[in-house]
Design a protein around this motif. Structure first.
Motif, PDB file in Angstrom:
ATOM      1  N   GLY A  49       0.884  -1.099  -0.021  1.00 38.64           N
ATOM      2  CA  GLY A  49       0.074  -0.010   0.160  1.00 38.64           C
ATOM      3  C   GLY A  49       0.794   1.140  -0.042  1.00 38.64           C
ATOM      4  N   ILE A  50       1.859   1.349   0.973  1.00 40.10           N
ATOM      5  CA  ILE A  50       2.724   2.475   0.811  1.00 40.10           C
ATOM      6  C   ILE A  50       3.375   2.636  -0.440  1.00 40.10           C
ATOM      7  N   PHE A  51       3.858   1.540  -0.855  1.00 38.69           N
ATOM      8  CA  PHE A  51       4.542   1.528  -2.383  1.00 38.69           C
ATOM      9  C   PHE A  51       3.718   1.872  -3.404  1.00 38.69           C
ATOM     10  N   LEU A  52       2.509   1.589  -3.525  1.00 36.78           N
ATOM     11  CA  LEU A  52       1.526   1.955  -4.550  1.00 36.78           C
ATOM     12  C   LEU A  52       1.485   3.730  -4.293  1.00 36.78           C
ATOM     13  N   TRP A  53       1.175   4.073  -3.049  1.00 42.11           N
ATOM     14  CA  TRP A  53       1.014   5.506  -2.711  1.00 42.11           C
ATOM     15  C   TRP A  53       2.053   6.429  -3.223  1.00 42.11           C
ATOM     16  N   VAL A  54       3.378   5.788  -3.046  1.00 40.23           N
ATOM     17  CA  VAL A  54       4.590   6.735  -3.325  1.00 40.23           C
ATOM     18  C   VAL A  54       4.720   6.686  -4.727  1.00 40.23           C
ATOM     19  N   TYR A 286       7.124  14.072   2.271  1.00 41.10           N
ATOM     20  CA  TYR A 286       6.243  13.014   2.619  1.00 41.10           C
ATOM     21  C   TYR A 286       6.520  11.704   2.181  1.00 41.10           C
ATOM     22  N   VAL A 287       6.882  11.825   0.606  1.00 41.71           N
ATOM     23  CA  VAL A 287       7.291  10.753  -0.130  1.00 41.71           C
ATOM     24  C   VAL A 287       8.620   9.918   0.802  1.00 41.71           C
ATOM     25  N   TRP A 288       9.285  10.544   1.156  1.00 45.93           N
ATOM     26  CA  TRP A 288      10.215  10.170   1.713  1.00 45.93           C
ATOM     27  C   TRP A 288      10.198   9.493   3.221  1.00 45.93           C
ATOM     28  N   ILE A 289       9.338  10.279   3.917  1.00 42.30           N
ATOM     29  CA  ILE A 289       9.004   9.878   5.152  1.00 42.30           C
ATOM     30  C   ILE A 289       8.338   8.201   4.984  1.00 42.30           C
ATOM     31  N   PHE A 290       7.309   8.455   3.980  1.00 40.66           N
ATOM     32  CA  PHE A 290       6.528   7.405   3.910  1.00 40.66           C
ATOM     33  C   PHE A 290       7.445   6.151   3.213  1.00 40.66           C
ATOM     34  N   SER A 291       8.365   6.370   2.441  1.00 40.99           N
ATOM     35  CA  SER A 291       9.103   5.278   1.690  1.00 40.99           C
ATOM     36  C   SER A 291      10.040   4.707   3.028  1.00 40.99           C
ATOM     37  N   ILE A 292      10.345   5.443   4.019  1.00 35.60           N
ATOM     38  CA  ILE A 292      11.216   4.885   5.110  1.00 35.60           C
ATOM     39  C   ILE A 292      10.449   4.104   5.901  1.00 35.60           C
ATOM     40  N   ALA A 293       8.992   4.527   6.218  1.00 33.98           N
ATOM     41  CA  ALA A 293       8.182   3.745   6.880  1.00 33.98           C
ATOM     42  C   ALA A 293       7.694   2.341   6.141  1.00 33.98           C
ATOM     43  N   GLY A 294       7.778   2.491   4.880  1.00 36.65           N
ATOM     44  CA  GLY A 294       7.346   1.053   4.250  1.00 36.65           C
ATOM     45  C   GLY A 294       8.590   0.361   4.254  1.00 36.65           C
ATOM     46  N   LEU A 295       9.859   0.975   4.105  1.00 34.38           N
ATOM     47  CA  LEU A 295      11.037  -0.097   4.298  1.00 34.38           C
ATOM     48  C   LEU A 295      11.147  -0.731   5.807  1.00 34.38           C
ATOM     49  N   LEU A 296      10.751   0.030   6.622  1.00 38.38           N
ATOM     50  CA  LEU A 296      10.699  -0.300   8.077  1.00 38.38           C
ATOM     51  C   LEU A 296       9.881  -1.361   8.521  1.00 38.38           C
ATOM     52  N   THR A 662      -2.009  12.799   6.635  1.00 37.29           N
ATOM     53  CA  THR A 662      -0.937  12.062   6.693  1.00 37.29           C
ATOM     54  C   THR A 662      -0.696  11.517   8.158  1.00 37.29           C
ATOM     55  N   GLY A 663      -0.978  12.286   9.125  1.00 37.97           N
ATOM     56  CA  GLY A 663      -1.027  12.034  10.655  1.00 37.97           C
ATOM     57  C   GLY A 663      -1.780  10.861  10.829  1.00 37.97           C
ATOM     58  N   GLU A 664      -3.053  10.624  10.470  1.00 36.07           N
ATOM     59  CA  GLU A 664      -3.791   9.635  10.464  1.00 36.07           C
ATOM     60  C   GLU A 664      -3.197   8.389  10.007  1.00 36.07           C
ATOM     61  N   VAL A 665      -2.874   8.498   8.842  1.00 39.70           N
ATOM     62  CA  VAL A 665      -2.313   7.272   8.230  1.00 39.70           C
ATOM     63  C   VAL A 665      -0.857   6.630   9.023  1.00 39.70           C
ATOM     64  N   PHE A 666      -0.091   7.822   9.270  1.00 37.75           N
ATOM     65  CA  PHE A 666       1.083   7.350  10.105  1.00 37.75           C
ATOM     66  C   PHE A 666       0.768   6.653  11.440  1.00 37.75           C
ATOM     67  N   ALA A 667      -0.304   7.321  11.903  1.00 45.50           N
ATOM     68  CA  ALA A 667      -0.933   6.662  13.433  1.00 45.50           C
ATOM     69  C   ALA A 667      -1.222   5.172  12.900  1.00 45.50           C
ATOM     70  N   SER A 668      -2.000   5.046  11.981  1.00 38.26           N
ATOM     71  CA  SER A 668      -2.220   3.494  11.577  1.00 38.26           C
ATOM     72  C   SER A 668      -0.974   2.640  11.460  1.00 38.26           C
ATOM     73  N   PHE A 669      -0.147   3.103  10.757  1.00 38.28           N
ATOM     74  CA  PHE A 669       1.210   2.343  10.568  1.00 38.28           C
ATOM     75  C   PHE A 669       1.836   2.172  11.856  1.00 38.28           C
ATOM     76  N   GLY A 670       1.838   3.102  12.816  1.00 37.69           N
ATOM     77  CA  GLY A 670       2.579   2.949  14.183  1.00 37.69           C
ATOM     78  C   GLY A 670       1.577   1.830  14.945  1.00 37.69           C
ATOM     79  N   VAL A 671       0.227   1.689  14.796  1.00 45.51           N
ATOM     80  CA  VAL A 671      -0.509   0.686  15.264  1.00 45.51           C
ATOM     81  C   VAL A 671      -0.044  -0.648  14.953  1.00 45.51           C
ATOM     82  N   ILE A 672      -0.055  -0.719  13.587  1.00 46.34           N
ATOM     83  CA  ILE A 672       0.250  -1.927  12.963  1.00 46.34           C
ATOM     84  C   ILE A 672       1.848  -2.366  13.215  1.00 46.34           C
ATOM     85  N   ALA A 673       2.712  -1.417  13.377  1.00 43.77           N
ATOM     86  CA  ALA A 673       3.913  -1.690  13.896  1.00 43.77           C
ATOM     87  C   ALA A 673       3.918  -2.562  15.180  1.00 43.77           C
ATOM     88  N   LEU A 674       3.287  -1.816  16.049  1.00 37.39           N
ATOM     89  CA  LEU A 674       3.231  -2.258  17.512  1.00 37.39           C
ATOM     90  C   LEU A 674       2.333  -3.767  17.619  1.00 37.39           C
TER      91      LEU A 674
END
Length: 788
Positions: A49-54, A286-296, A662-674
């Motif tokens: 999903g992150i890859f498609l968005w980027v 934001y492209v860089w932020i989400f790319s890093i989040a996707g890699l993590l 972006t904050g909402e989506v990033f929060a969702s990724f944080g929950v998923i990572a947890l």
């Protein structure tokens, strides 16, 4: 042929056997298998999903075949003040002056909807203007018709607008009325514009021809974007270096202080000065932020699966050791994990597809963009490479961890103690917690900044303030409309102002008391005498415009302008405008944010004028009733105009909507990572319990209470979280500090903002493993000692 056939039969047998073992293992260990598949599915869905968005963000405007040869001209005055708004004749002049420029086109866009009528039917649409060359430069395919007749009173509609106006019938040759009275004939219909196009309009009109005798005056009218197409041999840098930033042209037309930059078409979407022409824009940060989040998350997915898989095979150490003694080589073990990984990958992919279909739109990845993104071969190749890489990692790494143990130690069930496998697993869990703490802490800082934006005073009272759009047809009736609106008890004040349209700037080079070098760039705005009362803006000193005063030769400035001009007593000082007009400063307003908090407040000159939209201050007692009265009054006074309004609270929120989303989506990724980290923690605690089975049994025999056993197992958790926090905290600080640079007004980072993320992760992880620890503590110690 026989040896090859025999080897194939052996491989088929081994594959079939390993597949049966994989199915048998999944059936026997349903809980672990479910966690493995869900972990893979969740990680795969998020990463893809992150890859498609980027990929979608980076695909903007790249579908044009000439994308690498089309540039937008940006003008620069004295190397520092930039403008993408250009004079009309610029494109044609560049085409005539430089042979490298093979085509040029002007473009303007009207963001406010206009009424398009045919017969009794009326539709609202957003329009643009351009030249016929536009359609040869850009690839916007026609549904039917072509651009050959695009001139004079012709109009080109998009397919969606044409279908609404003419109920699906062919529209070519039909007449439509745009606005109040201008009638145009439909010359062609464009296919609906791609969603990854910066150009977004419903209809497009041709520019009027400029008469040769008006050319000198046309150079003074800055109103359009200018696009040029270079030939196949030229580049932007070669053209600019050859012409010294196109200065030879500007010298020729007596604009010696101007030079140019050329913005590549694919970069326009990420340019921060395109507001007048394009309704959408992106932020490369934001492209860089989400790319890093996707890699993590990709790495976290691999780590989670490896932790779960290797911990499950602790109970099979004896079997694996016996297989090694009987001749099983590392390839045999690796193949077994490959087959199991392939099976889990297939099931995880199914889960990922389901999750993407359910949650894709929430993450800003509607299904409609998937087709456009994966239509590119390089994107498909990257996705295949990603899946293959994931499969290899989850197959090879567990095998290497198992193969690192000694066979005899494995038969004695001591492989974990004799190898580095346990240390590796501890490192994986620490990594998982690092990612979780970083993403949860980042999410909390995200939310703090967004809360700061919502609660910060912008310098004016945006609540209960309505902007009513005034088009060309309604501008002569504004005073009549205000007289009608004065009758409403729900309205307290009204003002006409260009508050929303501070796109342009001007240079002030001379003023009384000047002690600084160079010129000052200021933003001009028009406002009438009711502006301060309507907006609730405070005066720092002096006065605002008032009825009954001769304020035509006066100006009001903001505090930022006073500071930049270096004035200590600005009231009564005179300033000279670019065309020589001298104005007296009569007042200074306190700074207010007219562009939201992502941009700093700039020097502002407010001129006494009666133009722009009509802003209406409501009492807030019954806004629905007030709006109904305003709409009825507007339509009665302006029957040919379209009523459009907007609350300034909504406009302010829209200025920061992308960051909030972006904050909402990033929060969702944080929950998923947890959640995924808790999966890995469950694996490591299970592994720990297996290792300490005998120790737990002995402690219980000697009278240890369950709480002591739970504390023993919780001790490792405290170590993991502490180490992870020490690693994650400085990295998170650096990353979030960079993100906060987006905002001109932002929160201040402190150590205390990093602690809640670590505490929250520790608490959730403790809850996740408490059950397992309690079960181990309550188990009969006889079974543990008998097993040993």
């Amino acid at each position: 042929m026989k040896p090859i056939s025999g080897m194939r039969q052996i491989y088929d047998g081994m594959f079939s056997n390993h597949l049966k073992l994989a199915f048998r293992g999944m059936k026997k260990n349903k809980a672990f298998s479910t966690l493995s598949v869900l972990g893979l599915g969740l990680g795969l869905a998020c990463t893809v999903g992150i890859f498609l968005w980027v990929a979608n963000e980076l695909s903007f405007d790249r579908f044009h075949t000439k994308a690498d040869r089309i540039f937008q001209v940006e003008l620069i005055l004295r190397q520092y003040e930039k403008s993408v708004v250009t004079p009309g004749p610029l494109g044609e002049a560049l085409k005539q002056e430089y042979p490298e420029v093979v085509n040029a086109s002007r473009y303007t866009f009207r963001s406010e909807p206009e009424a398009i009528k045919t017969g009794e039917k009326q539709i609202n649409g957003r329009g643009a203007k351009t030249d016929a060359a536009f359609f040869s430069m850009f690839d916007f395919p026609f549904a039917y018709g072509n651009s050959s007749g695009f001139s004079g009173n012709s109009v080109i509609l998009t397919q969606a607008l044409a279908d609404k106006l003419f109920d699906g019938a062919e529209a070519i040759g039909e007449l439509v009325t745009v606005g109040n009275s201008d009638t145009y004939q439909v010359s062609a219909v464009l296919a609906d514009l791609p969603q990854n196009s910066s150009f977004q309009f419903d209809f497009i009109l041709p520019f009027e021809q400029v008469a040769s005798q008006d050319e000198s005056r046309a150079w003074g009218a800055w109103f359009c974007a200018t696009f040029i197409e270079l030939d196949g041999q030229a580049t932007a840098s070669s053209l600019l270096s050859k012409s010294n930033g196109l200065k030879t042209l500007y010298d020729k037309i007596e604009k010696p202080h101007w030079s140019s930059e050329l913005i590549a078409l694919p970069d326009i979407y990420f340019h921060d000065r395109m507001t007048p022409f394009f309704p959408r824009s992106g932020d490369i940060r934001y492209v860089w932020i989400f790319s890093i989040a996707g890699l993590l998350i990709f790495t976290l997915t691999c780590v989670n699966y490896i932790s779960l898989t290797t911990s499950r095979f602790i109970s099979q150490f004896r079997q694996a050791g016996l297989e090694r003694i009987l001749g099983a080589n590392p390839w045999h073990t690796m193949h077994r994990y490959f087959v199991e990984g392939l099976l889990n990958m297939i099931l995880g992919s199914v889960a990922a597809i389901i999750l993407l279909s359910l949650l894709g739109s929430y993450f800003g990845i509607p299904i409609s963009i998937v087709g456009s993104v994966i239509s590119h071969q390089e994107v498909v190749a990257l996705m295949v490479a990603f899946i293959v890489t994931l499969l290899l990692i989850i197959s090879i790494v567990p095998a290497l961890l198992i193969n690192s143990s000694k066979p005899l130690a494995m038969i004695k069930k001591k492989g974990s103690e004799s190898s580095g496998g346990f240390s590796a697993r501890k490192s994986l869990v620490v990594f998982q917690f690092c990612v979780s703490i970083a993403m949860v802490t980042g999410t909390l800082i995200f939310q703090n900044q967004l809360t700061f934006i919502r609660e910060r005073d912008p310098g004016y009272t945006k609540e209960d303030l309505v902007a009513v759009k005034i088009d060309d047809e309604a501008r002569d009736n504004v005073e009549a409309l205000k007289n009608v609106l004065d009758q409403s008890p729900d309205i307290t004040a009204m003002s006409r102002s260009t508050f929303e349209y501070i796109y342009f700037d001007m240079q002030i080079g001379d003023w009384e008391g000047k002690e600084v070098e160079g010129t000052l760039t200021v933003r001009p705005m028009n406002a009438d005498s009711e502006f301060v009362e309507t907006f609730g803006i405070a005066m720092a000193e002096g006065r605002f415009y008032e009825k009954g005063y001769a304020d035509e030769q006066s100006v009001v400035i903001n505090q930022e302008a006073v500071e930049k001009m270096g004035l200590t007593s600005p009231i009564g000082k005179t300033v000279k405008l670019p065309r020589g007009q001298e104005l007296k400063i009569i007042g200074v307003v306190k700074n207010f944010n007219y562009w939201g908090l992502t941009k700093a407040i700039e020097p502002l000159f407010i001129f006494n004028g009666n133009s722009g939209d009509l802003y209406i201050r409501l009492t807030g007692n019954d806004n629905a009733r007030a709006l109904a009265f305003i709409e009825a009054s507007f339509e009665r006074v302006n029957p040919a105009s379209l009523f459009n309004y907007e609350f300034l609270t909504d406009r302010y929120a829209a200025q920061h909507a992308a960051h909030a989303r972006t904050g909402e989506v990033f929060a969702s990724f944080g929950v998923i990572a947890l959640v995924m980290s808790c999966f890995g923690l469950l694996a490591i605690i299970t592994f720990t319990i297996e290792r300490k089975t005998k120790e737990i049994g002995i402690r219980k025999v000697h009278g240890a209470a369950p709480r002591h056993i739970v504390g023993l197992l919780m001790k490792d958790l405290a170590v993991y979280v502490s180490v992870a926090f020490l690693v994650a905290a400085p990295l998170t600080w650096l990353g979030m500090d960079q993100w906060l640079q987006i905002f001109s007004y932002r929160i201040t980072l402190s150590v205390w903002q990093l602690l809640p993320g670590g505490v929250l992760v520790a608490l959730i992880a403790a809850l996740a493993i408490t059950y397992q620890a309690v079960v181990a503590a309550l188990r009969n110690p006889i079974h543990a000692l008998r097993d040993e």
